[in-house]
Design an enzyme around this catalytic site. Structure first.
Site, short mmCIF file in Angstrom:
data_model
loop_
_atom_site.label_atom_id
_atom_site.label_comp_id
_atom_site.label_asym_id
_atom_site.label_seq_id
_atom_site.Cartn_x
_atom_site.Cartn_y
_atom_site.Cartn_z
N ASP A 157 0.85 -1.19 0.00
CA ASP A 157 0.00 0.00 0.00
C ASP A 157 0.89 1.23 0.00
OD1 ASP A 157 -2.62 -0.90 -0.06
OD2 ASP A 157 -2.62 -1.36 2.08
N GLU A 183 -3.58 17.39 8.56
CA GLU A 183 -3.42 18.37 7.48
C GLU A 183 -3.61 19.78 8.02
OE1 GLU A 183 -5.30 15.73 7.36
OE2 GLU A 183 -4.79 14.53 5.59
N MET A 233 -14.87 19.72 1.75
CA MET A 233 -14.14 20.90 2.22
C MET A 233 -14.48 21.17 3.68
SD MET A 233 -16.16 23.87 0.12
CE MET A 233 -17.94 23.99 0.13
N LYS A 249 -11.49 25.73 2.79
CA LYS A 249 -10.39 25.08 2.07
C LYS A 249 -10.85 23.66 1.75
CE LYS A 249 -7.63 23.06 5.86
NZ LYS A 249 -8.50 23.36 7.01
#
Length: 697
Positions: A324, A365, A399, A412
């Site tokens: 993977d 993130e 988003m 975003k």
């Protein structure tokens, strides 16, 4: 002010040193206990019912019994002195004991690991939820598959199960050796819990998935103790060849007196026994079981549980590895790599709004965006973001962002989703948005568009970083003749970029779990052996199809049951090390077999001239070692034959050092070291032993 700090550091260091010293002392004590137990087992294994499982060493034991009987039955026709028979019998006894010691030592290491695992199988009680909702405390041994159990903070998980309610930190150090707790929660691929581990925070409700005696720890204990160990096909094949050789040499030795009587002389029975023992491959015969057990032990020490020796051997023959991308080749956490403004916007404007959209975003993130903006010293108003209402990411919207108190909406997210959102508010789309998004994708990154109301400011370039050293490791696999195939759900453009950066041979883009089975079958149809890793229920069919399936301990029960290996550390990249251990096992067995057979050449030159020189003087030409006398030559060959077994035990246990190279290069190297070395070493050893023996006879 500095002095207390220094003293504190010194104390910490001293305590750490004492802890290490205690561990070393415990390890030495354990090693002594294992060796002592192995020595006792060496004698216990002399039982013919046990010895017959190893035909080669059984023949040696029969030889010991025959020569021992001859020692107490004086014969006027014997051509050798009385002490010779007893000496030969003692040497043969020690030959068998050394072989038994090698096997017992390997088994002892496994039993020591099993004892430590049994520590976690204490008397544990479980809080079982009955159908009417009542909670009843029962012994863990009374639990059955399907029972519902509540486990609170500080309590031991009574048996294997899956979390169906709640979230908790679980200490799995009893199983994995890793002190850091792991999060277990209901749903997903991280719901599986193991009996013998402890809940260190919160509370969870689990459904039991195994009956008593079938749990993960029970299987581990059974495997490391060797109770469930079966000989592998390769081991059986080699054992058959060695047994056949032994039978052939036995027939030769038994019929030899007919030939010598024709020549007019007789060979003493003890000499015939010595000849047989020197002819048969006793070295590899005495170490074969130890090599197999030690191979399993090495995998276990690497925190990988192999369900059978066959799985370890199969790892050594692997031709293709299916990997993977996320978590194996890359870190799996996409991190902010750079910011790209669009139109006439500035990088400061992009950074400001990207940070505001991420203040309340707790995803990796989101955290990486804040860290990146801070490293670039871009200013933003954190307070207005904290006072706003967070809009979490959803699969439908693709988003996330924040709605500020003044009505401003900051978002975003995926390129298409944000463009559609901006257009719905009457905004215009800068011409270079898609162009820069494509550029990020071509480089293997993920583009996130940053927008405020109806205006796009720029893009965040998220990059899933390839783990350091992966290219070098894949190059090593390539040298070993192993092909690597990366499976990823990314688009072909991103997949190609990551594949090129990592150095994998092939990739499958937009790959779904069911596609992995097709990839595995396609490789197997070409005659290849395939290995793969997985942790989810959807990986179970592919893990079962692969020749070597390595499941993560953090994964689901279905994945672990389908695989033939389980990584207790849940590190997918470990499949590469497992392949190396498998190759090391096969190499060790092959090299010691080569060494054992090559040994016989020198023993022939020692014992055959000693037997026939008196009757056939021309045979003296074969006495190239110039051994002292026929009797010393026979004894020297037998002594070398015995002592070489314990001398090779460390090599059999540790395994031969393995370096990635082609099969042809590997074969040439081993033939040179263990083939030629197997011829030279006995010549030197037998000569030295003969010089010592010659002083006493």
């Amino acid at each position: 002010m500095m002095r207390p700090v220094v003293v504190k550091e010194k104390r910490v260091n001293e305590s750490q040193i004492h802890a290490v010293e205690d561990e070393v002392r415990q390890a030495k004590t354990m090693d002594r206990d294992i060796v002592t137990h192995a020595m006792k087992q060496s004698f216990a294994k002399l039982n013919p019912k046990v010895m017959i499982k190893n035909p080669i060493m059984f023949v040696v034991e029969i030889g010991f019994i025959i020569t021992l009987i001859l020692s107490f039955l004086p014969s006027s026709s014997s051509s050798v002195p009385g002490w010779f028979n007893i000496t030969v019998s003692l040497i043969l006894l020690f030959t068998v004991l050394f072989a038994n010691f090698a096997e017992a030592l390997a088994e002892g290491r496994g039993k020591a690991q099993a004892d430590s695992l049994k520590q976690s199988k204490k008397d544990v009680f479980a809080n079982v939820v009955k159908e009417n909702g009542d909670i009843v405390q029962v012994s863990a041994t009374d639990l059955r598959k399907g029972d519902i159990v509540i486990v609170k903070q500080g309590e031991m998980i009574p048996n294997d199960g899956e979390v169906i309610k709640g979230l908790a930190s679980v200490d799995e150090s009893a199983i994995t050796g890793e002190s850091a707790p792991v999060i277990k929660e209901a749903g997903g691929d991280f719901c599986s819990v193991t009996g013998g581990t402890m809940v260190v925070s919160d509370e969870i409700t689990i459904v039991i998935t195994s009956n008593p005696g079938e749990s993960f720890i029970d299987k581990m204990i059974s495997l490391v103790e060797g109770a469930a160990r079966q000989k592998t096909p390769n081991e059986i094949a080699l054992n058959t060849v060695l047994t056949s050789l032994t039978l052939i040499f036995l027939i030769v030795v038994v019929t030899l007196p007919i030939f010598t009587n024709y020549l007019g002389f007789q060979i003493d029975t003890a000499v015939l026994v010595a000849l047989l023992v020197c002819l048969i491959p006793t070295t590899i015969g005495g170490l074969l079981s130890a090599i197999g057990i030690a191979g399993m032990d090495r995998v276990t020490k690497f925190n990988v549980l192999a369900m059978s020796g066959k799985a370890v051997e199969a790892a050594g023959d692997i031709n293709t590895i299916i990997l993977d991308k996320t978590g194996t080749i890359t870190f799996g956490n996409r991190m902010a790599h750079t910011l790209l403004p669009v139109g006439n916007e500035t990088i400061e404007q992009v950074g400001k709004w990207a940070a505001i959209s991420s203040v309340l975003d707790e995803t990796p993130e989101g955290r990486s965006v804040i860290e990146y903006v801070q490293t670039k010293s871009i200013s933003y108003n954190r307070e207005i973001a904290e006072q706003g209402e967070f809009v979490p990411f959803k699969a439908e919207t693709r988003m996330s962002g924040v709605d500020l108190q003044d009505g401003t909406k900051v978002r975003k997210g995926a390129v298409g989703a944000v463009i559609e959102w901006v257009q719905s508010q009457g905004g215009m789309i800068p011409k270079d948005v898609n162009q820069k998004a494509d550029l990020i994708s071509k480089e293997g990154g993920t583009p996130l568009v940053v927008a405020v109301d109806n205006r796009i400011y720029g893009l965040i370039y998220l990059k899933d970083t390839v783990k350091p050293g992966m290219r070098e490791r894949f190059e090593q696999l390539r040298q070993m003749g192993i092909k690597t195939v990366m499976c990823t759900g990314d688009n072909p453009l991103t997949a190609a970029t990551i594949a090129k950066e990592a150095g994998v041979d092939e990739f499958v883009a937009e790959c779904k779990p069911e596609d992995k089975i097709a990839v595995i079958k396609a490789e197997q149809d070409k005659g290849k052996l395939v290995a793969m890793t997985g942790d989810g229920t959807n990986d179970a069919p592919a893990l079962a199809q692969a020749d070597v399936g390595l499941a993560m301990n953090s994964g689901t029960t279905a994945a672990k049951e389908a695989a033939n290996m389980i990584d207790l550390d849940s590190n997918p990249t470990k499949i590469i090390e497992v392949v190396g251990i498998g190759k090391q096992l096969l190499m060790t067995r092959g090299a010691l077999t080569t060494f054992s057979i090559a040994n016989d050449i020198a023993k022939y030159f020692a014992i055959i001239p000693a037997m026939f020189t008196l009757a056939i003087p021309q045979m003296e030409a074969l006495n190239i070692m110039k051994l002292t006398s026929p009797l010393s030559a026979i004894l020297s060959a037998l002594i070398f034959n015995a002592v070489i077994i314990p001398l090779l035990i460390p090599l059999a246990m540790k395994g031969i050092a393995y370096k990635p190279m082609s099969s042809n290069a590997l074969l040439s190297r081993n033939l040179l070291i263990y083939g030629l070395g197997g011829v030279i070493v006995p010549f030197i050893g037998i000569k030295v032993i003969d010089m010592i023996v010659g002083l006493f006879i």
